[in-house]
Each structure stands twice: as C-alpha cells, then as structure tokens.
Design a protein around this motif. Structure first.
Motif, PDB file in Angstrom:
ATOM      1  N   ILE A   1       0.839  -1.206   0.000  1.00 17.19           N
ATOM      2  CA  ILE A   1       0.000   0.000   0.000  1.00 17.19           C
ATOM      3  C   ILE A   1       0.872   1.254   0.000  1.00 17.19           C
ATOM      4  O   ILE A   1       0.681   2.176  -0.807  1.00 17.19           O
ATOM      5  CB  ILE A   1      -0.937   0.020   1.225  1.00 17.19           C
ATOM      6  N   LEU A   2       1.842   1.300   0.911  1.00 18.36           N
ATOM      7  CA  LEU A   2       2.673   2.503   1.052  1.00 18.36           C
ATOM      8  C   LEU A   2       3.568   2.712  -0.165  1.00 18.36           C
ATOM      9  O   LEU A   2       3.799   3.847  -0.580  1.00 18.36           O
ATOM     10  CB  LEU A   2       3.513   2.407   2.330  1.00 18.36           C
ATOM     11  N   ASP A   3       4.069   1.622  -0.749  1.00 16.88           N
ATOM     12  CA  ASP A   3       4.886   1.758  -1.960  1.00 16.88           C
ATOM     13  C   ASP A   3       4.053   2.319  -3.106  1.00 16.88           C
ATOM     14  O   ASP A   3       4.530   3.152  -3.897  1.00 16.88           O
ATOM     15  CB  ASP A   3       5.477   0.404  -2.359  1.00 16.88           C
ATOM     16  N   TYR A   4       2.812   1.851  -3.207  1.00 19.64           N
ATOM     17  CA  TYR A   4       1.916   2.361  -4.256  1.00 19.64           C
ATOM     18  C   TYR A   4       1.661   3.857  -4.049  1.00 19.64           C
ATOM     19  O   TYR A   4       1.721   4.651  -4.995  1.00 19.64           O
ATOM     20  CB  TYR A   4       0.600   1.591  -4.216  1.00 19.64           C
ATOM     21  N   MET A   5       1.367   4.257  -2.818  1.00 18.31           N
ATOM     22  CA  MET A   5       1.094   5.665  -2.532  1.00 18.31           C
ATOM     23  C   MET A   5       2.345   6.522  -2.721  1.00 18.31           C
ATOM     24  O   MET A   5       2.252   7.687  -3.128  1.00 18.31           O
ATOM     25  CB  MET A   5       0.565   5.815  -1.103  1.00 18.31           C
ATOM     26  N   ALA A   6       3.515   5.932  -2.442  1.00 15.24           N
ATOM     27  CA  ALA A   6       4.758   6.689  -2.596  1.00 15.24           C
ATOM     28  C   ALA A   6       4.985   7.082  -4.050  1.00 15.24           C
ATOM     29  O   ALA A   6       5.608   8.110  -4.341  1.00 15.24           O
ATOM     30  CB  ALA A   6       5.938   5.866  -2.079  1.00 15.24           C
ATOM     31  N   GLU A   7       4.454   6.265  -5.001  1.00 19.25           N
ATOM     32  CA  GLU A   7       4.586   6.605  -6.409  1.00 19.25           C
ATOM     33  C   GLU A   7       3.855   7.897  -6.753  1.00 19.25           C
ATOM     34  O   GLU A   7       4.136   8.537  -7.755  1.00 19.25           O
ATOM     35  CB  GLU A   7       4.040   5.456  -7.271  1.00 19.25           C
ATOM     36  N   SER A   8       2.882   8.281  -5.908  1.00 21.60           N
ATOM     37  CA  SER A   8       2.166   9.543  -6.099  1.00 21.60           C
ATOM     38  C   SER A   8       2.689  10.633  -5.182  1.00 21.60           C
ATOM     39  O   SER A   8       2.058  11.675  -5.023  1.00 21.60           O
ATOM     40  CB  SER A   8       0.666   9.325  -5.845  1.00 21.60           C
ATOM     41  N   GLY A   9       3.840  10.376  -4.545  1.00 24.10           N
ATOM     42  CA  GLY A   9       4.466  11.397  -3.720  1.00 24.10           C
ATOM     43  C   GLY A   9       3.941  11.477  -2.310  1.00 24.10           C
ATOM     44  O   GLY A   9       4.176  12.465  -1.615  1.00 24.10           O
ATOM     45  N   LEU A  10       3.225  10.446  -1.835  1.00 26.40           N
ATOM     46  CA  LEU A  10       2.654  10.468  -0.491  1.00 26.40           C
ATOM     47  C   LEU A  10       3.584   9.776   0.500  1.00 26.40           C
ATOM     48  O   LEU A  10       4.139   8.715   0.215  1.00 26.40           O
ATOM     49  CB  LEU A  10       1.292   9.774  -0.482  1.00 26.40           C
ATOM     50  N   SER A  11       3.710  10.373   1.683  1.00 23.87           N
ATOM     51  CA  SER A  11       4.504   9.774   2.749  1.00 23.87           C
ATOM     52  C   SER A  11       3.602   8.887   3.606  1.00 23.87           C
ATOM     53  O   SER A  11       2.371   9.025   3.576  1.00 23.87           O
ATOM     54  CB  SER A  11       5.129  10.868   3.622  1.00 23.87           C
ATOM     55  N   PRO A  12       4.166   7.951   4.383  1.00 21.74           N
ATOM     56  CA  PRO A  12       3.346   7.068   5.221  1.00 21.74           C
ATOM     57  C   PRO A  12       2.398   7.818   6.149  1.00 21.74           C
ATOM     58  O   PRO A  12       1.281   7.359   6.405  1.00 21.74           O
ATOM     59  CB  PRO A  12       4.387   6.267   6.007  1.00 21.74           C
ATOM     60  N   GLY A  13       2.822   8.987   6.632  1.00 21.79           N
ATOM     61  CA  GLY A  13       1.978   9.746   7.544  1.00 21.79           C
ATOM     62  C   GLY A  13       0.733  10.330   6.889  1.00 21.79           C
ATOM     63  O   GLY A  13      -0.193  10.765   7.577  1.00 21.79           O
ATOM     64  N   GLN A  14       0.692  10.356   5.555  1.00 20.93           N
ATOM     65  CA  GLN A  14      -0.455  10.904   4.833  1.00 20.93           C
ATOM     66  C   GLN A  14      -1.446   9.827   4.387  1.00 20.93           C
ATOM     67  O   GLN A  14      -2.416  10.122   3.713  1.00 20.93           O
ATOM     68  CB  GLN A  14       0.032  11.675   3.598  1.00 20.93           C
TER      69      GLN A  14
END
Length: 683
Positions: free
Chosen positions: A597-610
């Motif tokens: 999940i976090l790796d997928y979101m990181a592709e959109s520039g999101l940090s774990p805290g978001q």
C-alpha cells in the motif's frame, strides 16, 4: 492562487469545473455537448466557458469519462488475442474472438497441476500476431501462483513486442474465466485509452497549462493518468462514481444516498464516511461479468431524454433514449414545420415507434452488413427528421418494429421524440431549448389520453418522481421485489417512507422533482448548487485509494483421521511464500500488505503519515480446530482528496509533454503497479 480543473466527458454533456485549492470552493463551471467519435471538440468547448485568467493557474486536472463503458457496450474495442491456461467452460455466446485454451494451470494451493504447453501458445501467437493489437492471458488459480501467466507474457512479448495483460495483475479474486474476460477487455481498451490520453494532454498543453493529469476510477479512487493507462478497464462506470463523490462534496454529507438523473438512465448509489459502497461481485458491462470492483448501484433506463410514448391510455417512459423535441427544433431548422403537420396515427396501431411525436433521421455512420429490409428502410430515411407517415407516404404498410429497432441499435438512425425534458419545458420549469416544440408534442400525446397538455405533463412529472423513489427504495431495500415496492408506492396518500440518511439529487433539472419526491419519501432531500456539473466536481473529489488482498492458508495432510499441517502459504498479489509457523505467516502478511500500500502511494508522492491503512480479517474455520484454516486480509489505504491532489501536483514535474508522457509510460504496456520481487521461499 492555484486551482484544480475537473472534466467529465459523459454520454450527452462534457462538464468542466474550476475549484479553488485554498478553500475547495467551486469558482465556475460550464457544459458542452459531448462530441463523437472524437471527444476533443466537446472538451474544448466545455473548457472555453471557464474563466481564462484562472485557467492559467491550474495545477491538477482530473478526468472521468464513459469512454471505456461505451467502447465495451458498442463493441468497438481493438482486436485482442486471449490465451486461457487450463480447462475452461467458455459460454457459446461469449463473443470472444482469437482465443485459445492450452494445457497448464495450478490448484487452489498454488501447485502446478499440468505442465504449461508453451508450444501451443507459440503457434497461436504467431498465427494471429499480425491482426491483433494486444494479448490477454488468464490461468487457473493464477491468484495463488502467477508463474504460468508470467511465462506466457514473457514469450508473447519476445515473439511480438505487443502489450500483454495478465488476469492476476487486474484482480485477486477467484474466477479464472472472469479474470480472463477482464484482461481481454482491458487489452481491447489500451489503444482507446492511449488516444483519449493524447486528446486530453494535447488540449491542456495547447492552452499553455502545465498541470498533473489524473483520472477517476469506478471505485471512487483517483489515479495518475499513467496508472489509468495501464488499467483502462477500471474506468468503466467512473461516471456514476464521479456523481456519487460530487454529490457528497457539494452537499457536505460524507454519508448519503445519491440519485443521479442523466439523459439515458437514473443511477442510485451510496457513500458512507466518505467512501463509496462497492459491489461484492464485480462490474457487469455489456453482458460481460468482470472482476473490476465498482459501485453498488441501482440503475433504471429512465432519464431526461427517455422516450415518452402512449398506448392504450397509458404513459410509458423509455427504455430508449431520443433527441427531445425541444432540442431537435434547434438542431434541425425545418423540424418545426414537420412537427406542425400534427400527424395522428391510428390508436389501435400505436407502439413505441408509431407515435404522433416520433421522428427519425439518419446518422453519419457508414452502414454495413444490412439485410434487404434494413437497406430499404434506411434509404427512405433522410438527413431531415421524418415521421413514419412521411417515410412511407406512398405505402399502405408501415415497417416492422424489428427493422427500425435494428437500425437504431446499429446507430444508423437517430430517433426524435417527446421526453421528460419536453414536459418540463411545457411546465416552464426548464427552458433551455424550444418550448413551442414541446407544447405541440404534449398536445398531440395528451389527445390520445383524453386530457389537456398541462395535466399530461404534470402526470408525467409525478410518474417520473415515483420511479425515482422506486429506484431509491429498491437500492436501500436490497432483495425486495421491485413489484412489491411499486405496489407500496401506488395510491400512497396516508404514509411516506422515512429515511434516516440524506438523499442528494444530481442532474440538470432535478429541482423540478423535489416536491413530488417529498410526497413519497420522508427524508432530507438536497439539491446542491452546481448539481448540474456534479460529475466534474466528483472527478476532483476522489481520494487516493489502494485496495488489495492477501490470503494466509494452512495446508493439511489428506488423512481425515490425523490432520497434520503441511505448512502455511501466504498468497500475495506478486507471488506466494511458505512458512512453518502460522504467527510468522500472519505477521509477514500484515507487514507486506502495508508495504505494498505505502509503496503504491509513494509513487504519487505520499509519505506514510499521509495514508490511513485499515485491515479487515475474514477467517474460515472447521469444527475440528479453533485455528483458522484460511484467513483473508483485506487492506485499504486511503489518502484524502486534498492531500492526494497536492501530491499529484508536486510529483514528476519533468513528464509534461504528450510525447514524454507516451514515451515514458508506454500506455500500451500493462505491468502490475507496486509489484516487488521478494526474496524467500517462493515456489
């Protein structure tokens, strides 16, 4: 001051809206008729109506569209080769072309049951590679072990260089044939999606804009245009998803039901705590059962452009869509003279096509594969609207309904008729087009009922509102027969249905139906400002969402007298892993699911805290043991729309031109996003 631009390319209208980033307020909006087959002109005209100065400061563009849905419904997707690995039962009427079934596949534990027949795959691929644009692959239990799908994918790419879509990349639920259908349709849509991408990007760039471009999916999530190009099948029903999210955003209700009245249909759906309620089974599009998770939705063939016709003293709504009389009078300069002839057909011969207010005109589509009757009838219908009496002026026999139906279905003939939109023109509640045409039509139809045109239109308005109420109740009372709901609504003078959830209405003239709905439904009924462009707002209101499943399964010896564990397998979207101790398997599954999940979101520039991640566990147990034999972990990661749009606008500033987007993304290549290679005991 920065702004976000939302665009919805719908079946009738292309809507656009500007939302101010600082406070989320809608600043301006515009509507234009959608253009076919190229949507560019409709998009241009829609954006042209927005404030040109504010457009200069757009940082994010988000799009929803019916393009994928319409392509599947009209069967205009590109040719695809489908490889099915294992023993499938393919329906005789599947409509799938260029398909082969080869030996191979796995069992429910992910163990190989047959050796993959790569020679059969190679012969099939070489035989059709010059007449297809892509390939799709589905293997038995590939969600438990994707090895055979990946082997075939590699072979096809080496032999052809064409894009290949695998079933396990698109869906994690069981159902090999349905995964195959999903991959097949996705492959058909790849060139269509690429063309749409280029249209949107080129139009945005031609205005000197430099934003990030995103797309809404059918589950209400927003993805980058890059991601959308890999999985265009997931944009089917993004229009209803946009309606639901737009209604929630505009009304301020994070939990509500939504009735969206479009030109062709009325859709009812529900959003709870800001997330759309999804169907458990997967979207059905044009008769295809897919594994695409979409909204749970109640849809009826009743919209503002539905054909109103009379027979045996009754008013009928739909199911077909027509051009309203009021709009036809604007589109065709000579139509008013034709309408004023006031043809009155024999009451005993009335049907859907034989109506005093029904007219026909040829479309610009080139005819093909017509039988003799179809050719004869099409030749009699010209470029100006004609009634059946005008078409057959020198004949005593009118054409069969079947022949006309066929020409309309093939989009060679467009019908014109009286609609609910016309009724509202007569009542003065919606006056965008030519009211005189609507008044003539209402008078003609009212004569067959034996009432005046005002009463006719009021009766139609009440009937339309009652059908809206029926759709709403059928959605909320899932499983209750619609005929029983109809009985409860008929003759209802002493009671109303009370709902403890707000009902938000979307669609051009929905305000006209509020009072009639309140006579049937006791609820907070809301028509928000900008409800006529709710879909465009919804294109921006989606959240960054990633959903996935991981299954932890214990395998036992086959002896029913002495059950001994053979080990625990963890099945993930990218493979399987073997463990001896269940607690270690569960710990790995939870950690790895969150990592995906976090790796997928990181592709959109999101940090774990978001990102907020929730995990739902579903256990399957036997009487013999309290320890589950199988546990499904359902992960859902959510970033709210504001955070997600901000991340999109700040990410990857270098990929701005159409050429760069196409070259970097290669929209015709479909790889599983977020896929990782995992070291360990994968088999």
């Amino acid at each position: 001051m920065a702004y976000d631009l939302g665009i919805d390319a719908g079946g009738t209208y292309t809507d656009s809206v500007l939302i101010r980033k600082s406070d989320g307020k809608v600043i301006c909006s515009n509507k234009a008729l959608t253009t076919y087959p190229d949507p560019l002109e409709g998009i241009q005209k829609s954006i042209d109506g927005l404030d040109p100065e504010k457009l200069k400061f757009v940082t994010v563009v988000s799009v929803s569209t019916t393009l994928a849905t319409n392509t599947i419904l009209e069967r205009t997707g590109y040719p695809v080769g489908l490889v099915l690995i294992g023993n499938y039962e393919i329906p005789e009427d599947s409509g799938i072309e260029n398909c082969v079934m080869v030996q191979g596949g796995h069992d429910s534990n992910g163990e190989e049951v047959e050796i993959l027949d790569m020679l059969a795959v190679e012969q099939f691929v070489l035989g059709i590679k010059d007449r297809v644009s892509a390939f799709a692959v589905s293997s038995y239990f590939s969600v438990r072990n994707p090895e055979h799908e990946l082997s075939v994918k590699t072979l096809i790419q080496e032999l052809t260089g064409l894009p290949v879509v695998c079933g396990h990349e698109l869906a994690q639920s069981l159902g090999a044939y349905e995964r195959g259908v999903t991959a097949y349709l996705n492959a058909q849509l790849l060139p269509v999606a690429e063309g749409f991408l280029k249209t949107v990007v080129s139009e945005i760039e031609s205005r000197g804009l430099n934003p990030r471009i995103a797309m809404l999916r059918c589950d209400g999530s927003v993805v980058s245009m890059h991601e959308a190009m890999k999985r265009p099948i997931e944009s089917v029903f993004s229009g209803p998803a946009a309606s639901l999210l737009g209604a929630s955003y505009l009304s301020g209700h994070e939990t509500c039901t939504v009735i969206d009245v479009g030109g062709t249909s009325t859709d009812v759906s529900l959003i709870y705590n800001g997330l759309p309620q999804l169907s458990e089974t997967g979207a059905v599009v044009g008769g295809w059962q897919t594994k695409v998770r979409a909204l749970r939705m109640e849809t009826s063939a009743m919209g503002g452009d539905s054909h109103i016709w009379v027979q045996s003293g009754n008013i009928n709504i739909g199911p077909r869509r027509v051009i309203p009389l009021c709009r036809a009078a604007v589109l065709y300069p000579g139509f008013m003279e034709t309408l004023k002839k006031r043809w009155s057909p024999d009451r005993l011969k009335l049907n859907e096509h034989i109506q005093a207010t029904k007219f026909f005109v040829q479309t610009e589509k080139e005819p093909a594969n017509l039988n003799r009757e179809e050719k004869e009838l099409l030749a009699l219908i010209g470029n100006d609207p004609l009634s059946l009496k005008d078409v057959y002026w020198d004949r005593n026999i009118l054409p069969s309904k079947k022949v006309m139906d066929s020409l309309i279905q093939k989009r060679l003939v467009q019908a014109i008729g009286f609609t609910p939109t016309d009724a509202l023109h007569v009542l003065g509640e919606y006056t965008e087009w030519n009211s005189e045409a609507s008044e003539i039509g209402a008078t003609l139809l009212a004569n067959f009922i034996g009432i005046d045109r005002q009463e006719f239109c009021l009766n139609l308005k009440r009937l339309f509102a009652r059908n809206m109420a029926k759709d709403l109740l059928a959605f909320l009372m899932e499983g209750v027969d619609r005929n029983e709901i109809e009985k409860m609504l008929e003759g209802n003078f002493f009671y109303r249905f009370k709902l403890d959830i707000p009902v938000v209405l979307l669609g051009g003239p929905v305000k006209a139906y509020v009072n009639e709905l309140k006579k049937l439904i006791d609820a907070e009924i809301v028509v928000p400002e900008y409800s006529d462009v709710g879909n465009a707002v919804g294109a921006l209101a989606g959240k960054g969402i990633k959903r996935l499943e991981i299954t932890v399964r214990t395998l036992y010896s086959e002896s029913k007298y002495d059950l001994k564990s053979k080990g625990i397998f963890v099945y993930t979207p990218v493979g399987r892993r073997h463990f001896i101790i269940r607690s270690e398997a569960m710990e790995f599954a939870e950690d790895f699911g969150r990592k995906l999940i976090l790796d997928y979101m990181a592709e959109s520039g999101l940090s774990p805290g978001q990102v907020t991640i929730s995990v739902e566990k579903k256990d399957i147990k036997t009487n013999a043991s309290e320890t589950p034999i199988e546990t499904r972990l359902i992960f859902e990661g959510v970033a709210n729309s504001d955070v997600y749009r901000k991340a999109l606008s700040e990410q990857d500033k270098h990929d701005k031109s159409t050429e760069e987007l196409t070259d970097q993304v290669n929209p015709l290549e479909c790889n599983s996003p977020g896929s990782l290679s995992i070291s360990g005991n994968y088999e």
